[in-house]
Design a protein around this motif. Structure first.
Motif, short mmCIF file in Angstrom:
data_model
loop_
_atom_site.label_atom_id
_atom_site.label_comp_id
_atom_site.label_asym_id
_atom_site.label_seq_id
_atom_site.Cartn_x
_atom_site.Cartn_y
_atom_site.Cartn_z
N LEU A 33 -24.66 43.79 17.75
CA LEU A 33 -25.45 43.14 18.79
C LEU A 33 -25.11 41.67 18.91
N GLY A 34 -25.12 41.17 20.14
CA GLY A 34 -25.01 39.74 20.37
C GLY A 34 -25.81 39.34 21.59
N ASN A 35 -26.14 38.06 21.70
CA ASN A 35 -26.86 37.56 22.87
C ASN A 35 -26.05 36.48 23.57
N ASP A 36 -26.66 35.83 24.54
CA ASP A 36 -25.93 34.86 25.37
C ASP A 36 -25.62 33.56 24.64
N ILE A 37 -26.24 33.31 23.50
CA ILE A 37 -25.92 32.12 22.71
C ILE A 37 -24.86 32.43 21.64
N THR A 38 -25.03 33.55 20.96
CA THR A 38 -24.16 33.88 19.82
C THR A 38 -22.88 34.62 20.23
N SER A 39 -22.95 35.39 21.30
CA SER A 39 -21.78 36.18 21.69
C SER A 39 -20.58 35.32 22.10
N PRO A 40 -20.76 34.22 22.85
CA PRO A 40 -19.59 33.41 23.19
C PRO A 40 -18.82 32.92 21.96
N VAL A 41 -19.54 32.53 20.91
CA VAL A 41 -18.88 32.10 19.67
C VAL A 41 -18.11 33.27 19.06
N ASP A 72 -29.09 26.18 33.05
CA ASP A 72 -28.20 25.08 33.40
C ASP A 72 -26.76 25.59 33.46
N ILE A 73 -25.82 24.69 33.72
CA ILE A 73 -24.42 25.10 33.89
C ILE A 73 -23.85 25.67 32.59
N LYS A 74 -24.20 25.06 31.47
CA LYS A 74 -23.68 25.56 30.19
C LYS A 74 -24.15 26.99 29.93
N ALA A 75 -25.42 27.25 30.20
CA ALA A 75 -25.96 28.60 30.02
C ALA A 75 -25.25 29.59 30.95
N ALA A 76 -25.01 29.17 32.18
CA ALA A 76 -24.32 30.03 33.14
C ALA A 76 -22.89 30.34 32.68
N THR A 77 -22.24 29.35 32.10
CA THR A 77 -20.87 29.53 31.61
C THR A 77 -20.84 30.49 30.44
N GLN A 78 -21.81 30.37 29.55
CA GLN A 78 -21.89 31.29 28.41
C GLN A 78 -22.07 32.73 28.86
N CYS A 79 -22.98 32.93 29.81
CA CYS A 79 -23.23 34.29 30.31
C CYS A 79 -22.00 34.84 31.04
N LYS A 80 -21.32 33.98 31.78
CA LYS A 80 -20.11 34.43 32.48
C LYS A 80 -19.05 34.90 31.48
N GLN A 81 -18.92 34.18 30.36
CA GLN A 81 -17.95 34.59 29.34
C GLN A 81 -18.31 35.96 28.77
N CYS A 82 -19.59 36.18 28.50
CA CYS A 82 -20.05 37.47 27.99
C CYS A 82 -19.82 38.58 29.02
N ARG A 83 -20.13 38.28 30.26
CA ARG A 83 -19.99 39.25 31.35
C ARG A 83 -18.52 39.67 31.50
N THR A 84 -17.64 38.71 31.44
CA THR A 84 -16.21 38.99 31.58
C THR A 84 -15.70 39.83 30.41
N PHE A 85 -16.15 39.49 29.20
CA PHE A 85 -15.75 40.24 28.00
C PHE A 85 -16.24 41.68 28.09
N ALA A 86 -17.50 41.86 28.48
CA ALA A 86 -18.08 43.20 28.58
C ALA A 86 -17.33 44.05 29.62
N GLN A 87 -16.97 43.42 30.73
CA GLN A 87 -16.24 44.15 31.77
C GLN A 87 -14.84 44.53 31.32
N SER A 88 -14.17 43.62 30.62
CA SER A 88 -12.78 43.86 30.22
C SER A 88 -12.67 44.99 29.20
#
Length: 421
Positions: A33-41, A72-88
């Motif tokens: 499991l990961g969330n929007d803070i820990t998954s990007p790392v 904020d923008i940083k949070a949006a960027t983190q979620c986008k990274q997770c979203r892209t990883f999940a899709q790929s």
């Protein structure tokens, strides 16, 4: 020497007949499991290590819950990274705005955790799933990355503390009061790297929501994990949620425990943790006059339907104090929907509360309820460290949904038994 519940699960997942406390093992994982803070790392470490595949697309869960909807923008960027990883990698269990919930409320609800499973999550409150008789524990993002790639993790087998529960909780007393009582009794390091194992005749009187709350806060006593014996309450909860095979493990009669505590649930009172540690507990009759500015009812600890039902029962037909901000956050979209069907949302709004979309938000001082200097909050969350919910000179008092709702009405920490007379 026999094994505890946790030791049996770890032995099975390590392919061993037996394990003992202190032994280092490599175990197969049922869920990462990961969330929007820990998954990007973790994703960064995954890519840095050169991994190009995941071990199983159905055994990874990424939940966007901490700073979402994006603050904020940083949070949006983190979620986008997770979203892209999940899709790929075609990850099945990716949960985003509109289909999400607070991770530790969402995963049991979705049937993604089951008895006897071995689960890691890059979030310290992953220990929640022990309520279902699973071994689950929080890990760092690097371990999450390795787990996503290999489906395995290294563990040191923990020793255990046994909590033998008897009796039945009184009105307005819940699992939150029980776990705060225990943490107050043994301290925030009282179960350091140990398994907190709950058993006894009193289990039948604890709902699944009570158990999820208690297992969630095992980490607040320093524990590696918390785990409950599987019984009819567990089986009823997972009946329509878990369709795959699972294994129920019980402790051997000669299992070794470092300590055994006897707890009569009927003696537990409403318990509040004062700043700035969960162990700094007082019973409701010891509180005195503590005027508050904010109340939060929600989080992975107390955002479930029973929690909202308790708050609604106390708040119905009443108004919160004029100087108090009351924020109520359901744990998942399903809980949100059910709360609306049952009329809880209307009760909360009529009382003067905010009824939010699921989010971790204020629990970690993220958004949706930050405290200013000098402000005090009564919160059903799990931590009250310095600056946890905002300014370093603010204060967080941990309590049950009943105490939180009563306090919102009184404008100070209050006994629900008195407010509802």
């Amino acid at each position: 020497m026999g094994m505890t519940m946790t030791q049996k699960i770890l032995a099975a997942h390590a392919g061993l007949n037996t394990v003992k406390a202190g032994q280092l093992i490599k175990a197969k994982l049922d869920l990462v499991l990961g969330n929007d803070i820990t998954s990007p790392v973790a994703i960064n470490e995954f890519e840095k290590a050169g991994f190009d595949q995941i071990f199983h697309k159905d055994k990874i869960a990424l939940v966007m819950d901490h700073f979402t909807p994006n603050k904020d923008i940083k949070a949006a960027t983190q979620c986008k990274q997770c979203r892209t990883f999940a899709q790929s990698f075609e990850i099945s269990n990716y949960f985003d705005v509109g289909d999400m919930g607070i991770e530790h409320a969402l995963l049991p609800e979705k049937g993604l955790v089951a008895p006897g499973e071995c689960i890691i999550g890059a979030d310290s409150h992953t220990c929640t799933y022990g309520a279902l008789g699973a071994f689950s524990t929080g890990v760092g993002s690097t371990d999450m990355a390795a787990g996503m790639a290999t489906g395995e993790a290294w563990f040191k087998v923990p020793s255990a503390i046994k909590f033998n529960l008897t009796g039945k909780l009184n009105q307005w007393i819940s699992g939150k009061d029980v776990i705060l009582h225990i943490i107050g009794m043994i301290g925030v390091d009282g179960a350091l790297y140990k398994s907190m194992e709950f058993t006894g005749t009193g289990l039948k009187n604890l709902s699944m929501d009570d158990r999820l709350c208690m297992a969630n806060m095992a980490i607040e006593a320093g524990a590696k994990n918390g785990i409950f014996e599987v019984d009819e309450v567990t089986l009823s909860y997972i009946k329509d949620r878990v369709s795959r095979e699972y294994t129920i493990y019980t402790a051997d009669t000669d299992a070794e425990y470092e300590a055994v505590y006897e707890i009569d649930l009927s003696t537990i009172q409403s318990t509040i943790a004062f700043p700035h540690l969960p162990e700094n507990t007082k019973t409701i009759d010891e509180v005195g006059e503590v005027v508050i500015d904010q109340v939060v009812i929600g989080s992975c600890t107390n955002g479930r339907l029973e929690d909202l039902a308790t708050a609604a029962e106390i708040l119905k037909g009443k108004k919160i104090a004029k100087h108090v901000r009351a924020i109520i956050i359901p744990g998942t979209q399903a809980i949100y929907k059910e709360a609306m069907k049952l009329g809880y949302a209307e009760i909360f709004i009529d009382a003067g509360c905010v009824f939010s979309t699921p989010t971790c938000g204020p629990c970690l001082g993220g958004h949706m309820g930050i405290l200013a200097k000098g402000e005090r909050a009564v919160s059903t969350t799990n931590r009250n460290f310095v600056g946890r919910m905002g300014h370093v000179e603010s204060e967080v008092y941990l309590a049950s949904p009943a105490v939180a709702a009563a306090s919102a009405i009184a404008g100070k920490i209050a006994d629900p038994a008195i407010i509802t007379k």
